[in-house]
Enzyme design. Structure first.
Site, PDB file in Angstrom:
ATOM      1  CE  LYS B  85       1.975  14.491  56.332  1.00 37.92           C
ATOM      2  NZ  LYS B  85       1.728  13.099  56.781  1.00 37.92           N
ATOM      3  CB  SER B 160      -1.976  12.471  55.751  1.00 31.63           C
ATOM      4  OG  SER B 160      -0.805  12.078  56.439  1.00 31.63           O
ATOM      5  CB  SER B 184       0.356   9.153  56.097  1.00 24.33           C
ATOM      6  OG  SER B 184      -1.006   9.207  56.461  1.00 24.33           O
TER       7      SER B 184
END
Lengths: 96, 496
Positions: B85, B160, B184
């Site tokens: 990420k 996210s 997330s």
């Protein structure tokens, strides 16, 4: 909880955010709605409850004081938008 | 060729299957990496999981991994291609956090969790899309692109860590790292039909994780199955002198917890998690999963977590307050975008006004307000006090039960654009996930069914702080006695 446009402008100033007129209008509405929702916490009796700023049982994490290699100046400055002679270059803080 | 490889395309192998294949010499790290890069090439136009793919570097790492294996070296993830990420800094590879304010930022160092993956022999494929600074639940707040859910391209992957979850679901990586501040990792894992683990606060070093809510943030694995999650956690967990909030506790071998046995384990079912507004198919699937665990020999007990409905309002005061302080560092001086205004204070205001997207500005505003004079006690302090009550709810519950079962998300994947103009509606998607972050406990999402539209549903299992072995054990036993995790999304092009 109804925020006013002036309060939103004041908070934007505290947060150092230049907002457009449209954003100010939008945030006034949206932040009021979110704060209304958050208002639920007021109903909880917390008179004898200590706050939890973090969950770990650790207090005063200490480390041996020993020199370690750090980033060379040019690497530390490599992402700076403006630099001069091995320093970050900053606009004047005090005006004449 | 073994059974699994005859039928499973290389990018769809689990990490443990790939490791077995590499060990037997059925495949090489280069073949595996090339196959995953080819999959990325084939589907990325549609999925848009990656902000950047580092193909050259990945192939070089793959060659190195093959060389090391040939020389008899063994490392826990030697030759396994993974995605990261884009809120985790990677030396020499642009890291933007999905924000324009960090466009072009090349970090001078690598996050500890990522460095540990590399030391374990993993291959880094690239950086995955995220809501800007990990603020959001759909990945639509990325300043760069909209990631699509591999199960339905018209729907969000969750967020996210939506890029990481979509990449794993589409075989664009064998596994990935995400970060979880209020759900997330778990929520996108649920919405994309994969496994997502949020470790206990302090279990994984946050060094090099670009801070959002410092008392809540944790890095966690997103994988195809539970064994893979345990394998990644084995590598990234543990004390780090560079993060004073990482716990100095020993790290067990988490795969040893995967016994397949849940007899006698006590599973708590909190009625507060089955509220109005939950999609009926989600509730049915989660209740069926709990009944299934009972049939495997677990004992199911009703429990109460009375402050559950306060978790979300508390989270939306504490997380933005911490964010407003953390994001003060974006000043247009040391790194990132600068508006180039003549006056210092104008430059702060314009840099931040132009560089941040709407959701980030909204949360900075909310946090600044909650911390400002006259409101601190009413909002921030009050929220921290209620946080104590939420934590105590769990402490009481874990005296009665080993693990708590709940839904991960109240709904399956929603449509792109459906909630983006209504910040409060978007926030409500985190209703079942924020309490684990506030309490600092661990939680995992594991696939437990599909709705009538074929969209995946996630079962959330929560454990006490440092109780990762218990939730992994239950998740694994559930997974191995069901078939949900074997279903793969039909990809947009018939990828190899």
């Amino acid at each position: 909880m109804k925020l006013t446009v002036d309060e939103v402008k004041h908070v934007a100033e505290l947060a150092k955010l230049a907002l457009t007129e449209e954003e100010i209008q939008q945030f006034t509405e949206q932040l009021s709605a979110i704060l209304d929702y958050a208002e639920q916490v007021q109903a909880v009796d917390t008179s004898a409850v200590p706050p939890t700023p973090y969950v770990l049982p650790l207090v005063n994490v200490l480390d041996e004081d020993r020199p370690r290699p750090s980033l060379p100046t040019d690497v530390a400055l490599a992402n700076a938008p403006d630099r001069e002679d091995g320093y970050f270059r900053v606009r004047a803080v005090f005006e004449e | 060729m073994t059974e699994s490889q005859t039928h499973t395309p290389l990018p769809d192998l689990t990490i443990h299957q790939a490791l077995a294949g590499l060990e037997r010499g059925d495949l090489t790290a280069v073949e595996l990496t090339q196959a995953v890069l080819a999959r990325i090439q084939a589907v990325e136009d549609q999925i848009q999981a990656y902000l950047r793919v580092t193909a050259e570097q990945a192939l070089a790492q793959a060659e190195e991994a093959d060389r090391r294996r040939q020389q008899g070296e063994r490392a826990p993830l030697l030759g396994i291609p993974l995605a990261i990420k884009d809120v985790l800094v990677t030396e020499g590879v642009e890291t933007t956090c999905g924000s324009k304010i960090l466009q072009g930022f090349i970090p001078p160092y690598t996050a500890t969790a990522v460095a540990r993956l590399e030391e374990a022999g993993a291959i880094l494929l690239g950086k995955t899309n995220t809501d800007e600074f990990a603020m959001g639940s759909s990945t639509e707040n990325s300043a760069y692109q909209t990631t699509r859910n591999p199960w339905d391209l018209e729907r969000v992957p969750g967020g996210s860590s939506g890029g990481s979850a979509a990449a794993v679901a589409a075989g664009e990586a064998l596994g990935a790292l995400g970060t979880d501040t209020g759900g997330s990792v778990r929520q996108p894992a649920a919405l994309c039909g994969v496994v997502g683990l949020k470790p206990s606060y302090g279990r994984v070093s946050r060094y090099g994780l670009v801070a959002y809510g410092s008392s809540l943030d944790q890095i966690g694995p997103i994988t195809q199955d539970v064994r893979d999650a345990a394998l990644l956690l084995n590598v990234i967990a543990g004390h780090d002198p560079l993060d004073g909030t990482s716990l100095p506790e020993p790290v067990p071998d988490y795969t040893a917890a995967l016994t397949g046995e849940v007899k006698g384990l006590r599973i708590g079912l909190p009625e507060e998690y089955f509220v109005a507004g939950i999609q009926p198919e989600v509730e049915a699937a989660v209740r069926a999963a709990v009944a299934h665990l009972e049939s495997l020999g677990a004992e199911v007990l009703p429990i109460s977590l009375p402050n559950t409905d306060k978790a979300l309002p508390v989270y939306y005061l504490i997380a933005p307050a911490e964010a407003s302080a953390n994001l003060a560092r974006y000043d247009g001086i040391r790194f990132g975008y600068s508006a180039g205004a003549e006056n210092l204070f104008d430059n702060y205001r314009l840099t931040r006004g132009q560089g941040f997207g709407p959701e980030v500005k909204r949360r900075i505003m909310l946090g600044t307000y909650a911390l400002s004079a006259g409101y601190y006690d009413a909002y921030y302090l009050k929220a921290q006090q209620v946080r104590t009550l939420i934590r105590e709810d769990f402490q009481r519950a874990f005296q009665q039960v080993d693990v708590i079962a709940a839904p991960t998300s109240p709904t399956t994947a929603f449509r792109i654009g459906e909630k983006i103009d209504d910040p409060l509606a978007m926030i409500l998607t985190d209703i079942f996930t924020t309490s684990a972050n506030l309490a600092g406990i661990c939680a995992i999402s594991v696939p437990c069914g599909f709705d009538s539209q074929g969209l995946p549903i996630g079962l959330q299992l929560l454990g006490p702080a440092l109780g990762e072995e218990a939730i992994l054990r239950v998740a694994h036993a559930y997974e191995q006695s069901t078939d949900w995790h074997k279903r793969r999304a039909q990809l947009p092009t018939s990828a190899s």
